[in-house]
Design an enzyme around this catalytic site. Structure first.
Site, mmCIF file in Angstrom:
data_model
loop_
_atom_site.group_PDB
_atom_site.id
_atom_site.type_symbol
_atom_site.label_atom_id
_atom_site.label_comp_id
_atom_site.label_asym_id
_atom_site.label_seq_id
_atom_site.Cartn_x
_atom_site.Cartn_y
_atom_site.Cartn_z
ATOM 1 N N LYS A 190 -12.995 6.754 15.639
ATOM 2 C CA LYS A 190 -12.026 6.214 14.499
ATOM 3 C C LYS A 190 -12.954 7.675 13.300
ATOM 4 O O LYS A 190 -12.113 8.824 12.857
ATOM 5 C CB LYS A 190 -13.030 5.219 14.275
ATOM 6 C CG LYS A 190 -12.745 5.344 12.622
ATOM 7 C CD LYS A 190 -13.304 3.942 11.924
ATOM 8 C CE LYS A 190 -13.102 4.218 11.005
ATOM 9 N NZ LYS A 190 -11.637 3.878 10.181
ATOM 10 N N GLY B 271 -2.594 -10.681 -6.355
ATOM 11 C CA GLY B 271 -3.954 -11.869 -6.087
ATOM 12 C C GLY B 271 -5.420 -10.149 -6.431
ATOM 13 O O GLY B 271 -5.853 -10.143 -7.223
ATOM 14 N N ARG C 54 -7.890 2.655 12.607
ATOM 15 C CA ARG C 54 -8.389 1.275 12.181
ATOM 16 C C ARG C 54 -8.688 0.326 12.888
ATOM 17 O O ARG C 54 -7.977 -0.179 13.678
ATOM 18 C CB ARG C 54 -7.175 1.400 10.993
ATOM 19 C CG ARG C 54 -7.946 -0.103 10.410
ATOM 20 C CD ARG C 54 -6.259 -0.492 9.454
ATOM 21 N NE ARG C 54 -6.490 -1.416 8.562
ATOM 22 C CZ ARG C 54 -7.566 -2.006 7.985
ATOM 23 N NH1 ARG C 54 -8.288 -1.270 7.121
ATOM 24 N NH2 ARG C 54 -7.814 -3.520 8.171
ATOM 25 N N HIS D 226 3.275 -0.992 0.181
ATOM 26 C CA HIS D 226 2.787 -0.193 0.640
ATOM 27 C C HIS D 226 2.784 1.516 0.499
ATOM 28 O O HIS D 226 2.673 2.246 1.076
ATOM 29 C CB HIS D 226 3.562 -0.007 2.202
ATOM 30 C CG HIS D 226 3.543 -1.554 3.129
ATOM 31 N ND1 HIS D 226 4.399 -2.880 2.045
ATOM 32 C CD2 HIS D 226 2.436 -2.722 2.651
ATOM 33 C CE1 HIS D 226 3.796 -3.902 2.343
ATOM 34 N NE2 HIS D 226 2.913 -3.205 2.859
ATOM 35 N N CYS E 155 3.260 -7.680 -2.255
ATOM 36 C CA CYS E 155 1.679 -8.119 -2.123
ATOM 37 C C CYS E 155 0.402 -7.944 -3.064
ATOM 38 O O CYS E 155 0.905 -7.323 -4.389
ATOM 39 C CB CYS E 155 1.759 -7.599 -0.769
ATOM 40 S SG CYS E 155 0.151 -8.403 0.297
HETATM 41 N N1 GLN Z 1 -4.075 -12.607 -2.510
HETATM 42 C C1 GLN Z 1 -4.049 -11.123 -1.743
HETATM 43 C C2 GLN Z 1 -4.555 -10.327 -2.260
HETATM 44 O O1 GLN Z 1 -3.680 -9.985 -3.010
HETATM 45 C C3 GLN Z 1 -3.045 -11.455 -0.732
HETATM 46 C C4 GLN Z 1 -3.593 -9.848 0.566
HETATM 47 C C5 GLN Z 1 -2.716 -10.971 1.825
HETATM 48 O O2 GLN Z 1 -1.498 -11.047 1.041
HETATM 49 N N2 GLN Z 1 -2.480 -9.548 2.544
HETATM 50 O O3 GLN Z 1 -4.685 -9.289 -1.804
HETATM 51 ZN ZN ZN Z 2 0.896 -10.217 1.192
#
Ligand code: GLN
Ligand code: ZN
Length: 767
Positions: free
Chosen positions: A18, A439, A522, A701, A733
């Site tokens: 790595k 989150g 990774r 992303h 996300c």
């Molecule tokens: N609550 C997590 C965050 O916001 C969710 C992450 C995920 O779904 N991989 O990081």
């Molecule tokens: Zn997610």
């Protein structure tokens, strides 16, 4: 009886690979140094396997990035868009290779990476081969031949080159244009395999391993014919070398006939995942075929139960005789952490139940010695297994009783969704298109360093908590200013969404160095679930209530769901996965109830991994989905109707599981949709998904900031497909991996987009 290994971890005992790859990518080291690190790892791995007494030792299982990408290089399956990379002065083959894996953005070029996807049902990700209708194949890379030459110096005739077999290689790839099916490329592909095998044979190879994990999948008639054609053709054109076809991760089932009748010297089967297949394979095996028994679990961290393995070995020996039986791990040890001896902090009693890759090699060798009469080895193993079976560290009767007592009522909210939705509307009084995030907020270097310093003892608990509080307050102020409707606390106190809970639950342990390759450079270090899981104290109340107190707005509580915790951990092999999941479910359920008691009205339970837990074989999926969905419902159903439960899933394929997603009965689900331009919402629309839903409008992303207009148009699309009054506005996300400037800009646009949607799109008022 021979012993063999199918593959060994290549990241190095200290993750040297790595570090070397990342240094090479950033220009800190040159090619010679990178190659030197790789050579040392390979040599060490061979020595380790030699010392353990393994008879057939893999070579070419090493890879700088991924073994499927290695095959694409070997076979010359290089998408034309990478041609300019080789043209850049000073670039070597490996630069082309890394460009395919990671994309290439320099020297005036901007070329996207190849797609990456999960290797069967593991958490290892491979680079997906890209095929065109007129795909040609020819030997392009010398890696396998060079590695064999080097291996012979250390291993002599124990060296066994490993290749991904031709059918699984094709099936692992993707058609990049219309009008053909990749499996039909087999006729053009096989001659190159013949050439490779013949060259290795001329170099002196006596055995060659061809990995064909797709023999454990649901295959079409055409796929099966491809297997027959490929191996018949190879067998007729090579000689003087024995071929071993390796299958793993599932039973052969309806492919058993095809597998045992391939004209090869040996077949490897996974008897850990599918112990029941031994009888059928033994019943159908033709004379002369050797059978390699994968009895040591290559994907988990537990000591083998020798008595169980011996029962299988003896059964095979009785039928086939010792000349035709081999002992091996179930699959490549790539999926195991490397060396348990390096773990000095694991409780000695528990450590005595465990085995990492290096220890698993010894188990293979010991099993052979036991069949030759070494009773002492068997006795020592029996003792360890017995101590685990009866240990109070593992077994907690109250936990088992509670799981056994779970009823359907425990898995059902008090009232149906429409009743709850009405209550939530009255209670929260949210606008149409309410905005929220998933989150986490950017985990800056500052935040990471806080945690590192605290772990090292350079910060007192008070100092650490104060710093996390400050970061939390800041992010709350900022969300208020922005006008987000449902706030989050930012998750700054969490390193990882599974580890954070594992550290606080009983029944989990953590290794110091138990790294496993996830993709490229990774690596992940999954927690180990060793015992019955319970929740000795509150886990998130301190941070969520602190955050809630800082604002008059709604604060969402944030938890990880049971299936995701299970999926991203090493799990117990002494009880079914659903039992372990239910134990976790009850623990998280108690946390949900505690959050409700603490005044938190909205709780999100992330189930990022429900889909990736799907069994490889379709026939096994309904059973899995039943218990996985029920475990979520158990987690979510301890609360009153007035509490709104959210869930989140970060992927986009729902078509085949939509009814199960609906059965989870979350009040709100947030999903990843922005890149597919809401396409996957069709599954929800077609199903007439009844509950509320937040289709991601911001692709997290990439650092790119989506414009307000873009997000509005996504919302319009969503409102075309689903009732507008059920829609939420949120990113795809969590924002953990993003930087602050782009996050702020994107969320500002997102809030504006929601405002505009409220004006543009009419929403049915009450239900
Ligand atoms: N609550 C997590 C965050 O916001 C969710 C992450 C995920 O779904 N991989 O990081
Ligand atoms: Zn997610």
């Amino acid at each position: 009886m021979l012993t063999q290994n199918l593959g060994y971890p290549r990241i190095g005992t200290q993750r040297q690979l790595k570090k070397a790859c990342e240094s090479y990518w950033s220009g800190k080291i040159g090619l010679d140094e990178l190659h030197q690190v790789a050579r040392t790892i390979r040599e060490e791995n061979w020595q380790t396997q030699l010392k353990a007494g393994i008879d057939l030792i893999p070579c070419n299982d090493f890879s700088y990035y991924d073994q499927v990408l290695d095959m694409s290089m070997l076979l010359g399956v290089i998408p034309p868009r990478y041609a300019p990379v080789s043209g850049v002065k000073g670039n070597n083959e490996i630069d082309l290779y890394f460009a395919m894996a990671r994309g290439y953005q320099r020297d005036g070029l901007d070329i996207t990476a190849m797609e990456m996807t999960k290797w069967m049902d593991t958490n290892y990700h491979y680079i997906v081969p890209e095929f065109t209708a007129k795909q040609s194949f020819k030997i392009h890379s010398e890696k396998v031949f060079n590695e064999y030459t080097a291996a012979v110096k250390t291993l002599g005739d124990k060296a066994k080159p490993v290749l991904v077999g031709p059918v699984s290689y094709l099936l692992a790839g993707k058609e990049k244009e219309q009008g053909f099916e990749r499996i039909d490329l087999i006729k053009d592909l096989v001659p190159v395999y013949v050439e490779i095998i013949n060259r290795l044979q001329q170099q002196g190879a006596r055995w060659i391993q061809l990995d064909e994990p797709s023999l454990a999948l649901d295959l079409s008639k055409r796929d099966k014919e491809a297997f027959e054609y490929a191996y018949r053709t190879i067998a007729s054109q090579v000689s003087g070398v024995k071929l071993l076809v390796a299958t793993y991760f599932e039973a052969l089932l309806d492919n058993t006939q095809v597998a045992v009748n391939l004209p090869v010297a040996a077949l490897h089967i996974d008897l850990v995942r599918a112990p029941e297949q031994l009888d059928e394979v033994l019943a159908l095996i033709p004379a002369n075929l050797q059978l390699s028994l994968g009895v040591i679990d290559g994907r988990n961290v537990w000591k083998n139960d020798y008595e169980k393995s011996l029962a299988q070995i003896n059964k095979a020996l009785a039928k086939l005789g010792s000349d035709r039986v081999m002992i091996a791990p179930s699959c490549s040890l790539l999926h195991s952490p490397i060396d348990l001896d390096q773990e000095t902090a694991i409780d000695a009693g528990i450590k005595n139940w465990m085995a990492f890759a290096k220890q698993k090699l010894n188990e293979v060798a010991e099993l052979k010695q036991i069949t030759e009469g070494n009773q002492a080895l068997l006795d020592a193993n029996k003792k360890a297994i017995e101590s685990r079976r009866t240990s109070k560290k593992v077994h907690k009767q109250e936990v088992k009783d509670r799981v056994a007592a779970i009823t359907d009522a425990d898995a059902t909210r008090k009232s149906a969704f429409p009743v709850r939705q009405q209550l939530h509307r009255e209670r929260f009084n949210l606008p149409a298109f309410p905005t929220t995030t998933i989150g986490s907020f950017p985990q800056t270097d500052d935040i990471r360093q806080l945690r590192a310093k605290f772990k090292k003892g350079d910060l007192t608990p008070e100092q650490y908590e104060k710093a996390i509080e400050d970061a939390t307050v800041e992010v709350i102020r900022w969300q208020e200013e922005l006008g987000i409707d449902v706030l989050v606390h930012g998750e700054f106190e969490r390193n990882d969404m599974v580890e954070y809970f594992g550290e606080q639950l009983d029944g989990f342990l953590f290794s110091k160095n138990g790294w496993v390759q996830s993709y490229g450079s990774r690596c992940v270090k999954p927690p180990v679930i060793y015992g019955d899981v319970s929740r000795p104290q509150d886990m998130t109340i301190r941070w969520i209530t602190f955050a809630a107190k800082q604002t008059s707005k709604l604060m969402k509580g944030m938890l990880t769901g049971p299936v995701t915790i299970l999926q991203w951990s090493f799990v117990r092999d002494d009880q079914p996965r659903d039992i372990t999941t239910n134990q976790i479910a009850l623990a998280i359920r108690d946390e949900v109830v505690a959050l409700e008691k603490a005044g938190i009205g909205i709780v999100q339970i992330d189930e990022a991994a429900i889909r990736e837990g799907l069994p490889l074989r379709k026939a096994k999926r309904p059973h899995y989905l039943d218990w996985a969905v029920k475990a979520f419902r158990v987690t979510a159903s301890g609360v009153e109707d007035k509490t709104q439960i959210h869930t989140h899933m970060c992927y986009s394929e729902f078509n085949d599981i939509i009814e199960h997603i609906a059965a989870m009965d979350a009040d709100v689900i947030t999903i990843e949709t922005s890149r597919s331009q809401m396409e996957l919402l069709h599954a929800f629309a077609h199903f007439e998904y009844p509950n509320e839903i937040g289709p991601g409008v911001y692709d997290i992303h990439s650092p790119r900031v989506p414009s307000k207009e873009e997000m509005v148009s996504l919302l319009i699309k969503a409102a075309d497909l689903l009732p507008a009054q059920n829609l939420w506005v949120n990113p795809d996300c969590g924002l953990k991996t993003r930087k602050w400037p782009e996050t702020k800009a994107a969320l500002e646009n997102m809030v504006q987009a929601a405002k505009e949607a409220r004006e543009l799109i009419s929403v049915a008022s009450a239900i």
